[in-house]
Design a protein around this motif. Structure first.
Motif, PDB file in Angstrom:
ATOM      1  N   ASP A 211      -3.028  -3.748  -0.520  1.00 40.32           N
ATOM      2  CA  ASP A 211      -3.579  -2.035   0.246  1.00 40.32           C
ATOM      3  C   ASP A 211      -4.811  -2.048  -0.450  1.00 40.32           C
ATOM      4  O   ASP A 211      -5.129  -1.368  -1.405  1.00 40.32           O
ATOM      5  CB  ASP A 211      -2.606  -1.566  -0.029  1.00 40.32           C
ATOM      6  CG  ASP A 211      -1.153  -2.129   0.514  1.00 40.32           C
ATOM      7  OD1 ASP A 211      -1.097  -3.644   1.086  1.00 40.32           O
ATOM      8  OD2 ASP A 211      -0.695  -1.128   1.076  1.00 40.32           O
TER       9      ASP A 211
ATOM     10  N   LYS B 166      -5.032  -0.345   4.354  1.00 42.45           N
ATOM     11  CA  LYS B 166      -5.374  -1.627   5.376  1.00 42.45           C
ATOM     12  C   LYS B 166      -4.413  -2.540   4.410  1.00 42.45           C
ATOM     13  O   LYS B 166      -4.705  -2.508   2.658  1.00 42.45           O
ATOM     14  CB  LYS B 166      -7.092  -2.577   5.111  1.00 42.45           C
ATOM     15  CG  LYS B 166      -8.024  -1.941   5.424  1.00 42.45           C
ATOM     16  CD  LYS B 166      -9.274  -2.342   5.617  1.00 42.45           C
ATOM     17  CE  LYS B 166      -9.931  -1.315   6.492  1.00 42.45           C
ATOM     18  NZ  LYS B 166     -11.614  -2.545   6.893  1.00 42.45           N
ATOM     19  N   PRO B 167      -3.731  -3.637   5.060  1.00 45.05           N
ATOM     20  CA  PRO B 167      -2.971  -3.668   4.843  1.00 45.05           C
ATOM     21  C   PRO B 167      -3.541  -4.917   3.906  1.00 45.05           C
ATOM     22  O   PRO B 167      -4.016  -5.886   4.317  1.00 45.05           O
ATOM     23  CB  PRO B 167      -1.803  -4.560   5.326  1.00 45.05           C
ATOM     24  CG  PRO B 167      -2.681  -3.936   6.929  1.00 45.05           C
ATOM     25  CD  PRO B 167      -3.223  -3.122   6.774  1.00 45.05           C
TER      26      PRO B 167
END
Length: 305
Positions: free
Chosen positions: A255, A267-268
């Motif tokens: 991440d 943000k993944p």
């Protein structure tokens, strides 16, 4: 009759097995070469499957034109141009980085110090400066940086000065043999079994073709082209390339936190690393050029970035 330059594809089955998870989907061979990977992919694709190949070498494009398969298409383009494909359109992207055996073995291409030929080294001979053209005018400091950074050559300064002295005394270098002999006279020590010119030729080839910059751009483009669960398979042949691939996968396998907005959700991750593969001892014995190959595999995550 023109000689036929042969190429033995490295990690052939391993790469295609890692790449192809959905036989009826669209795949990308970003570096067609002589088509070893492409042909095996096509043999495993379902009738509804598609394969799009890229290569900037006109000889590779000509070889691809011999594949009579409606599921296959070839683009005369660099693999940095992957981003021209629709987003999330591919179930897998394969990149086999570096120079192919036909390029190395054909003296007219100028990649090898083993046979004399024009000092060209361009993968796409329709554009850009040849190695000879660049060496004719490049400042000593720039030559030193290129040979040091891309060839990891500790005698880079001595080689750059020797090239400069040669062109002032007798004019620019024009052939691979001239460059190889100049380097051999300049480099007094070398690892056992390695030609003194190996690192210099590698450096010039990488620089002339902007290989590392193109690799970075292609990797970034692959994130947009890959559909969720799509596979990224990259085969590299020296540490500079492999380091870029390794760091890219590592960066996108976690991440991402924006330090400018510490309270924003991260943000993944966009990739999941599936590991690396080296050629078997049997493959290296059969094809010594495989000995330095490293294949890294990652999977596009389900979560969109």
């Amino acid at each position: 009759m023109e000689p036929t330059w042969q190429h033995t594809t490295v990690l052939l089955n391993e790469a295609v097995t890692a790449l192809l998870t959905k036989p009826d989907a669209t795949y990308v061979d970003a570096t067609f070469g002589r088509g070893g990977h492409s042909r095996l992919i096509l043999s495993r694709l379902a009738p509804a499957g598609r394969l799009i190949a890229f290569d900037k070498d006109l000889e590779a494009v000509a070889a691809a034109a011999q594949i009579a398969d409606a599921r296959f298409s070839i683009r005369h383009a660099a693999f940095r141009d992957l981003g021209e494909l629709p987003p999330a359109s591919a179930a897998g992207v394969l990149m086999d980085i570096g120079v192919s055996s036909p390029q190395i073995d054909n003296p007219a291409r100028g990649f090898s110090f083993r046979n004399d030929g024009p000092l060209d080294m361009r993968m796409d001979t329709t554009r850009g400066q040849s190695a000879a053209q660049w060496l004719a005018t490049a400042p000593v400091e720039q030559m030193r940086e290129v040979i040091r950074d891309y060839g990891e050559e500790r005698f880079a300064l001595q080689i750059a000065k020797a090239i400069d002295a040669r062109r002032q005394e007798r004019g620019p270098l024009a052939s691979t043999r001239e460059l190889a002999e100049l380097v051999a006279r300049t480099v007094k020590t070398r690892e056992p079994g390695q030609d003194p010119a190996t690192r210099t030729f590698q450096a010039l080839r990488i620089f002339v073709n902007a290989e590392l910059e193109e690799l970075q751009e292609a990797l970034e483009a692959s994130l947009d082209v890959l559909a969720p669960t799509g596979r990224l398979v990259v085969i590299s042949f020296h540490s500079l390339e492999d380091r870029i691939v390794k760091q890219f996968i590592a960066k996108h396998s976690r991440d991402e936190v924006d330090r400018r907005a510490p309270f924003a959700p991260p943000k993944p991750m966009r990739l999941k690393s599936l590991g690396r593969v080296k050629p078997s001892d049997d493959e290296v014995r059969a094809n010594p050029r495989a000995r330095s190959a490293v294949m890294r595999v990652a999977e596009r995550t389900e979560v969109a970035a």
